[in-house]
Scaffold this motif. Structure first.
Motif, short mmCIF file in Angstrom:
data_model
loop_
_atom_site.label_atom_id
_atom_site.label_comp_id
_atom_site.label_asym_id
_atom_site.label_seq_id
_atom_site.Cartn_x
_atom_site.Cartn_y
_atom_site.Cartn_z
N ASP A 55 0.85 -1.68 0.27
CA ASP A 55 -0.02 0.00 0.33
C ASP A 55 1.00 1.31 0.08
OD1 ASP A 55 -1.97 2.02 0.76
OD2 ASP A 55 -2.80 1.21 1.91
N ASN A 58 0.09 4.48 1.93
CA ASN A 58 -0.13 4.93 2.86
C ASN A 58 1.57 4.37 3.66
OD1 ASN A 58 -2.86 6.11 3.55
ND2 ASN A 58 -3.61 3.83 2.79
N ALA A 60 2.00 0.84 3.59
CA ALA A 60 2.35 0.42 4.70
C ALA A 60 2.55 -1.27 3.67
CB ALA A 60 1.26 0.25 5.10
N ILE A 62 1.74 -5.27 3.91
CA ILE A 62 0.12 -6.07 4.53
C ILE A 62 0.71 -7.58 3.61
CG2 ILE A 62 -1.48 -6.75 4.45
CD1 ILE A 62 -1.32 -3.36 5.56
N CYS A 102 -4.22 -5.94 11.66
CA CYS A 102 -5.63 -5.45 10.20
C CYS A 102 -6.05 -6.48 9.50
CB CYS A 102 -4.08 -4.73 9.68
SG CYS A 102 -3.55 -5.43 7.66
N PHE A 104 -7.43 -8.08 6.02
CA PHE A 104 -7.01 -7.76 4.65
C PHE A 104 -8.29 -8.63 4.31
CE2 PHE A 104 -5.41 -9.12 0.46
CZ PHE A 104 -4.87 -7.64 -0.25
N LYS A 111 -0.01 -5.23 9.60
CA LYS A 111 0.82 -4.73 8.41
C LYS A 111 1.81 -3.52 9.33
CE LYS A 111 -1.25 -0.55 9.25
NZ LYS A 111 -2.68 0.39 9.03
#
Length: 251
Positions: A55, A58, A60, A62, A102, A104, A111
């Motif tokens: 991501d 952001n 990040a 995952i 998190c 997904f 994350k």
């Protein structure tokens, strides 16, 4: 410091810091479904994971979580984690300071922050070059008291950026795999002296034509400074140029 953390330090010269390149590398790992070894507390606690999404907006990454709930809790409680994987036969190392839970696509996941740097080791970095047989390169190794003390000099058989193979024809070092020797000096012709710790990683006894035995010990560099690593790389490049010149008939 675990093995991968040590390598992240030792291989600093192969560091990738370009955000764009890091995103491309991690996305490539995810798209090819490459498995990643996540070291939670060193080699004793390893989780096999994979990248679900990078991501970029952001900053990040995952990751898939473990099927073991207890291990997931240890991962979430760890302050630093190390990661190791490959992409197109290139070894990739990176780390994160913490992991957050998190979801997904409806499933639990982890994350981490997009790494600010990764280490990319192509096979060339591990490429071993045979060292000269006549006038050999030598490693001077301090011997512990139980081996008689003092220092002894051992000819090299080959060298790479990860370590050396030495010949111990007097069997002075024993055959203890994992044994570490501090403050070893390697005299690299036309380059200079490098100082490093060595750890014996493998051993093979060679029977020569005269029926004498020569022991070959594979040793890994430990705690090698960046300048010393640069010197080793320069020496390997020098050997490679000399070999190529001989092949071309110019040597």
């Amino acid at each position: 410091m675990n093995r991968i953390e040590a390598e992240l330090e030792n291989w600093h010269d192969f560091e990738v810091e370009s955000r764009k390149e890091i995103i491309a590398l991690l996305r490539g790992i995810g798209e090819k479904n490459q498995l990643i070894r996540m070291l939670v507390h060193g080699e004793s606690d390893v989780c096999v994971t994979s990248i679900l999404e990078v991501d970029a907006d952001n900053n990040a990454v995952i990751l898939d979580c473990s099927i073991n709930p207890d291990q997931n809790q240890r991962i979430l409680g760890a302050r630093t984690l190390s990661y190791e994987t490959t992409l197109d036969k290139i070894r990739i190392l990176f780390s994160s300071e913490r992991v957050e839970p998190c979801r997904f696509q409806g499933n639990p996941a982890f994350k981490i922050a997009l790494p600010q740097s990764v280490i990319r080791l192509q096979r060339r970095e591990y490429y071993r070059m045979n060292t000269p047989v006549t006038n050999p390169v030598r490693a001077v190794i301090p011997l512990p008291a139980e081996l008689g003390g003092g220092t002894s000099s051992f000819p090299l058989a080959d060298i790479s950026c990860g370590g050396i193979a030495i010949l111990d024809n007097k069997l002075l070092l024993g055959d203890t795999i994992g044994k570490k020797y501090e403050d070893c000096r390697i005299e690299l012709p036309e380059i200079g002296t490098v100082v490093t710790s060595l750890q014996i990683r493998n051993m093979i006894d060679l029977t020569l034509l005269n029926n004498k035995t020569n022991r070959r010990l594979g040793c890994q560099f430990l705690d090698m400074q960046r300048g010393a690593l640069n010197s080793v790389q320069r020496y390997i490049t020098k050997l490679e140029r000399e070999r190529n010149a001989r092949i071309a008939g110019l040597g």
